[in-house]
Design a protein around this motif. Structure first.
Motif, PDB file in Angstrom:
ATOM      1  N   GLU A  72       0.647  -1.120  -0.011  1.00 41.18           N
ATOM      2  CA  GLU A  72      -0.107   0.015   0.121  1.00 41.18           C
ATOM      3  C   GLU A  72       0.817   1.130   0.070  1.00 41.18           C
ATOM      4  OE1 GLU A  72      -3.965   1.577   2.300  1.00 41.18           O
ATOM      5  OE2 GLU A  72      -2.612   0.348   3.322  1.00 41.18           O
ATOM      6  N   CYS A  73       1.934   1.344   0.710  1.00 41.19           N
ATOM      7  CA  CYS A  73       2.939   2.358   0.645  1.00 41.19           C
ATOM      8  C   CYS A  73       3.471   2.767  -0.535  1.00 41.19           C
ATOM      9  CB  CYS A  73       3.962   2.359   1.600  1.00 41.19           C
ATOM     10  SG  CYS A  73       5.166   3.806   2.185  1.00 41.19           S
ATOM     11  N   VAL A  74       3.855   1.915  -1.397  1.00 37.25           N
ATOM     12  CA  VAL A  74       4.524   2.223  -2.550  1.00 37.25           C
ATOM     13  C   VAL A  74       3.495   2.608  -3.750  1.00 37.25           C
ATOM     14  CG1 VAL A  74       5.802   1.078  -4.569  1.00 37.25           C
ATOM     15  CG2 VAL A  74       6.419   0.443  -2.137  1.00 37.25           C
ATOM     16  N   ALA A  75       2.094   1.826  -3.421  1.00 39.97           N
ATOM     17  CA  ALA A  75       1.183   2.173  -4.594  1.00 39.97           C
ATOM     18  C   ALA A  75       0.901   3.773  -4.324  1.00 39.97           C
ATOM     19  CB  ALA A  75      -0.132   1.328  -4.156  1.00 39.97           C
ATOM     20  N   LYS A  76       0.712   4.232  -2.938  1.00 37.52           N
ATOM     21  CA  LYS A  76       0.283   5.498  -2.646  1.00 37.52           C
ATOM     22  C   LYS A  76       1.366   6.562  -3.327  1.00 37.52           C
ATOM     23  CE  LYS A  76      -2.755   5.169   1.382  1.00 37.52           C
ATOM     24  NZ  LYS A  76      -3.016   5.362   2.668  1.00 37.52           N
ATOM     25  N   MET A  77       2.665   5.974  -3.086  1.00 34.77           N
ATOM     26  CA  MET A  77       3.614   6.923  -3.609  1.00 34.77           C
ATOM     27  C   MET A  77       3.737   7.210  -4.970  1.00 34.77           C
ATOM     28  SD  MET A  77       7.770   5.694  -3.090  1.00 34.77           S
ATOM     29  CE  MET A  77       7.317   5.107  -1.237  1.00 34.77           C
ATOM     30  N   TYR A  78       3.255   6.199  -5.698  1.00 38.97           N
ATOM     31  CA  TYR A  78       3.131   6.547  -7.037  1.00 38.97           C
ATOM     32  C   TYR A  78       1.757   6.831  -7.565  1.00 38.97           C
ATOM     33  CZ  TYR A  78       7.851   4.556  -7.602  1.00 38.97           C
ATOM     34  OH  TYR A  78       9.251   4.455  -7.641  1.00 38.97           O
ATOM     35  N   GLY A  79       0.754   7.234  -6.873  1.00 41.18           N
ATOM     36  CA  GLY A  79      -0.613   7.717  -7.175  1.00 41.18           C
ATOM     37  C   GLY A  79      -1.678   7.008  -7.407  1.00 41.18           C
ATOM     38  N   TYR A  80      -1.442   5.585  -6.811  1.00 41.22           N
ATOM     39  CA  TYR A  80      -2.257   4.650  -7.209  1.00 41.22           C
ATOM     40  C   TYR A  80      -3.297   4.151  -5.979  1.00 41.22           C
ATOM     41  CZ  TYR A  80      -0.018   3.338 -11.378  1.00 41.22           C
ATOM     42  OH  TYR A  80       0.604   3.168 -12.755  1.00 41.22           O
ATOM     43  N   ASP A  81      -4.674   3.777  -6.161  1.00 43.23           N
ATOM     44  CA  ASP A  81      -5.312   3.494  -5.093  1.00 43.23           C
ATOM     45  C   ASP A  81      -5.437   1.785  -5.198  1.00 43.23           C
ATOM     46  OD1 ASP A  81      -6.022   5.814  -4.016  1.00 43.23           O
ATOM     47  OD2 ASP A  81      -7.508   6.118  -5.607  1.00 43.23           O
ATOM     48  N   ILE A  82      -5.691   1.089  -4.078  1.00 43.02           N
ATOM     49  CA  ILE A  82      -5.653  -0.156  -4.008  1.00 43.02           C
ATOM     50  C   ILE A  82      -6.988  -0.804  -3.907  1.00 43.02           C
ATOM     51  CG2 ILE A  82      -5.129  -2.224  -2.364  1.00 43.02           C
ATOM     52  CD1 ILE A  82      -2.668  -1.176  -3.660  1.00 43.02           C
ATOM     53  N   LEU A  83      -7.511  -1.697  -4.584  1.00 46.10           N
ATOM     54  CA  LEU A  83      -8.638  -2.370  -4.493  1.00 46.10           C
ATOM     55  C   LEU A  83      -8.058  -4.036  -3.866  1.00 46.10           C
ATOM     56  CD1 LEU A  83     -10.763  -2.141  -7.675  1.00 46.10           C
ATOM     57  CD2 LEU A  83     -11.026  -1.165  -5.424  1.00 46.10           C
ATOM     58  N   LEU A  84      -8.503  -4.484  -2.497  1.00 41.85           N
ATOM     59  CA  LEU A  84      -8.116  -5.518  -1.783  1.00 41.85           C
ATOM     60  C   LEU A  84      -9.217  -6.441  -2.105  1.00 41.85           C
ATOM     61  CD1 LEU A  84      -5.910  -6.488   0.094  1.00 41.85           C
ATOM     62  CD2 LEU A  84      -7.299  -5.716   1.944  1.00 41.85           C
ATOM     63  N   ALA A  85      -8.761  -7.697  -2.378  1.00 41.44           N
ATOM     64  CA  ALA A  85      -9.725  -8.837  -2.269  1.00 41.44           C
ATOM     65  C   ALA A  85      -9.103 -10.017  -1.140  1.00 41.44           C
ATOM     66  CB  ALA A  85      -9.576  -9.543  -3.842  1.00 41.44           C
ATOM     67  N   ASN A  86     -10.085 -10.030  -0.191  1.00 41.94           N
ATOM     68  CA  ASN A  86      -9.545 -11.193   0.643  1.00 41.94           C
ATOM     69  C   ASN A  86     -10.324 -12.651   0.225  1.00 41.94           C
ATOM     70  OD1 ASN A  86      -8.903 -12.522   3.064  1.00 41.94           O
ATOM     71  ND2 ASN A  86      -9.791 -11.031   4.369  1.00 41.94           N
ATOM     72  N   THR A  87      -9.485 -13.577   0.010  1.00 37.05           N
ATOM     73  CA  THR A  87     -10.025 -14.846  -0.453  1.00 37.05           C
ATOM     74  C   THR A  87     -10.279 -16.073   0.498  1.00 37.05           C
ATOM     75  OG1 THR A  87      -7.992 -15.682  -0.944  1.00 37.05           O
ATOM     76  CG2 THR A  87      -8.990 -14.221  -2.718  1.00 37.05           C
ATOM     77  N   TYR A  88      -9.756 -15.759   1.750  1.00 33.78           N
ATOM     78  CA  TYR A  88     -10.098 -16.726   2.693  1.00 33.78           C
ATOM     79  C   TYR A  88      -9.284 -18.328   2.323  1.00 33.78           C
ATOM     80  CZ  TYR A  88     -13.206 -13.264   4.654  1.00 33.78           C
ATOM     81  OH  TYR A  88     -13.334 -11.948   4.973  1.00 33.78           O
ATOM     82  N   SER A  89      -8.320 -17.945   1.388  1.00 36.20           N
ATOM     83  CA  SER A  89      -7.514 -19.036   1.113  1.00 36.20           C
ATOM     84  C   SER A  89      -8.382 -20.175   0.465  1.00 36.20           C
ATOM     85  CB  SER A  89      -7.031 -20.099   2.203  1.00 36.20           C
ATOM     86  OG  SER A  89      -5.880 -19.242   2.989  1.00 36.20           O
ATOM     87  N   GLU A  90      -9.320 -19.712  -0.137  1.00 37.72           N
ATOM     88  CA  GLU A  90     -10.404 -20.618  -1.196  1.00 37.72           C
ATOM     89  C   GLU A  90      -9.977 -20.103  -2.500  1.00 37.72           C
ATOM     90  OE1 GLU A  90     -14.463 -19.762  -0.038  1.00 37.72           O
ATOM     91  OE2 GLU A  90     -14.019 -20.256   1.984  1.00 37.72           O
ATOM     92  N   LYS A  91      -9.684 -21.358  -3.360  1.00 42.29           N
ATOM     93  CA  LYS A  91      -9.354 -21.325  -4.771  1.00 42.29           C
ATOM     94  C   LYS A  91     -10.381 -20.600  -5.469  1.00 42.29           C
ATOM     95  CE  LYS A  91      -7.695 -23.425  -8.789  1.00 42.29           C
ATOM     96  NZ  LYS A  91      -7.025 -24.795  -9.492  1.00 42.29           N
ATOM     97  N   ASP A  92     -11.643 -21.014  -5.344  1.00 40.06           N
ATOM     98  CA  ASP A  92     -12.648 -20.356  -6.120  1.00 40.06           C
ATOM     99  C   ASP A  92     -12.774 -18.854  -5.814  1.00 40.06           C
ATOM    100  OD1 ASP A  92     -13.244 -22.785  -7.038  1.00 40.06           O
ATOM    101  OD2 ASP A  92     -15.078 -22.907  -5.872  1.00 40.06           O
ATOM    102  N   GLN A  93     -12.541 -18.518  -4.698  1.00 44.17           N
ATOM    103  CA  GLN A  93     -12.508 -17.013  -4.500  1.00 44.17           C
ATOM    104  C   GLN A  93     -11.380 -16.161  -5.015  1.00 44.17           C
ATOM    105  OE1 GLN A  93     -14.737 -14.890  -3.045  1.00 44.17           O
ATOM    106  NE2 GLN A  93     -16.320 -16.434  -2.972  1.00 44.17           N
TER     107      GLN A  93
END
Length: 337
Positions: A85-106
Motif C-alpha cells: 500500500e505504501c508504494v502504491a500511494k507513493m506512485y499515485g495509485y489506489d488499492i482494491l483489496l480482495a480477501n479470499t480466505y484461502s479458497e481457490k474459487d474466491q
C-alpha cells in the motif's frame, strides 16, 4: 454546492469549455498557464472532484491496483500489505483489496473482479499458487507479481527469501546452542517446493553436525496458531520431548509454545522454540520469539514496485527477486550445556 458540483459548473465559473477543464484535469493537451490556473482556482474553491470513471476513459488509466490476499488477519499478510500500500500511494495509485480466505474459487473470482474493475496491475499473495491462477491473470494481460510458497514453479515475477539457506542457518543456530534433538513443524504441505527447500536446509544442518534425521519429529501443518498448537501437542502426546522445535511460521510457533505450556513444560527452559518471519507477534508475545527475520514490509514494497515498473514499461533484470534474511535472537531459545 461542493457536494453537487460538476465539470459543467467548473467550466462555467472559469469561463472555459468543458473540454478545456478536462484537458487541465487530465493534462492531456496543452492550455495556456493563465487558463490552467483559472480552472485550478475554481476547482479548489468549489471542491470539485473529477469522476474517476470519466477520467479513466480519457487517460486510459484507472489508477487502481489489485491486491489479492489469502487472509488479511494473518500477521504475515498484513505486514506485506503495508509495504504494498505504501508504494502504491507513493506512485499515485489506489488499492482494491480482495480477501479470499484461502479458497481457490474466491481467488479466481477475485481475479475476474479486478479485471472488471480495470485495475492496471495485480499483486497476488497466495499460500498455494497454481497454473489456473497464473493462466487467468496472463490471459487478462494485467501485469502481476506474486508472493507465494509455490510461485517458483512458474515463469512469473515473484519476491521471496532463500528458504533453504534460512532454514539451514536457524537449524545450525539451534545446534550451536547445544540442542541435539530438534523437531521441525512445517507450515506448508509436504509436496510443495517451499517444503522441499526448508526440509533440505534442516536436514543439511543436521547431517553436517552428525545428528541423525528422525522423521518422527517432522510434522506438517499450516501457518495458523491452531495448526502449530496441534502439531506440537501431537509430539508431546507421544511422549516426544525434543530439546528444541523449529516452526516455520511465527503464528504457528506461538501455538506450539502454548501447547508446551499446556503440557506442563516451560519455554525455553524445557523446550526451546524458534519461528520464521519476524512478524509483529514475535516481538510482543512472551517469551519473545527467536525467529528467522524476513523483511515482510519490503517483500510487499518490492512486489508492488515490480508491478509499477512493468506498467511503465521499465526493464526488470530478474523475474525472481530474492531478499535477505537474518536470525533474530530473543527469549524463546536457551543455550544448553
Amino acid at each position: 454546492m461542493k457536494n453537487n458540483v460538476t465539470i459543467k459548473d467548473v467550466a462555467k465559473l472559469a469561463g472555459v469549455s468543458i473540454s478545456t477543464v478536462s484537458r487541465v484535469i487530465n493534462d492531456s493537451k496543452p492550455v495556456t498557464d493563465e487558463v490552467k490556473q483559472r480552472v485550478l482556482d475554481v476547482i479548489k474553491e468549489t471542491g470539485y472532484v473529477p469522476n474517476p470513471l470519466a477520467r479513466s476513459l480519457v487517460t486510459k488509466k484507472s489508477n487502481l491496483l489489485g491486491v489479492i490476499v489469502p487472509e488479511m488477519s494473518d500477521s504475515f499478510v498484513s505486514e506485506v500489505v503495508n509495504g504494498i500500500e505504501c508504494v502504491a500511494k507513493m506512485y499515485g495509485y489506489d488499492i482494491l483489496l480482495a480477501n479470499t480466505y484461502s479458497e481457490k474459487d474466491q481467488e479466481l473470482k477475485s481475479i475476474e473482479l479486478l479485471k472488471a474493475k480495470q485495475v492496471e496491475g495485480i499483486v497476488m499473495i497466495s499460500w498455494t499458487l497454481d497454473e489456473e491462477h497464473v493462466q487467468l491473470i496472463n490471459n487478462s494481460s494485467i501485469p502481476a507479481a506474486y508472493i507465494s510458497k509455490t510461485a517458483q514453479k512458474f515463469d512469473v515475477y515473484t519476491v521471496c527469501t532463500n528458504n533453504e539457506d534460512a532454514t539451514y542457518n536457524m537449524t545450525k543456530y539451534l545446534i550451536d546452542k547445544g540442542h541435539k534433538e530438534i523437531a521441525l513443524i512445517m507450515t506448508s504441505e509436504a509436496d510443495t517446493i517451499l517444503e522441499s527447500e526448508r526440509r533440505t536446509g534442516y536436514e543439511r544442518a543436521l547431517t553436517e553436525s552428525n545428528i541423525s534425521i528422525n522423521p518422527d519429529i517432522i510434522k506438517y501443518g499450516n501457518t495458523d496458531y491452531n495448526s502449530g498448537y496441534k502439531a506440537m501437542m501431537d509430539l508431546l502426546d507421544k511422549n516426544i520431548k525434543p530439546d528444541a522445535v523449529f516452526v516455520t511460521g511465527d503464528e504457528a510457533a506461538i501455538g506450539a509454545i502454548n501447547a508446551i505450556f499446556d503440557k506442563g513444560y516451560k519455554v525455553p527452559e524445557d523446550i526451546s522454540v524458534a519461528g520464521f518471519n519476524n512478524s509483529k507477534l514475535s516481538k510482543i508475545y512472551r517469551p519473545k520469539l527467536t525467529t528467522v527475520g524476513q523483511p515482510l514490509y519490503d517483500m510487499g514494497a518490492v512486489a508492488m514496485r515490480m508491478v509499477i515498473k512493468i506498467i511503465n514499461g521499465d526493464a526488470l533484470e530478474e523475474k525472481k527477486f530474492v531478499l535477505p534474511y537474518e536470525i533474530v535472537e530473543r527469549e524463546s531459545v536457551i543455550e544448553r550445556k
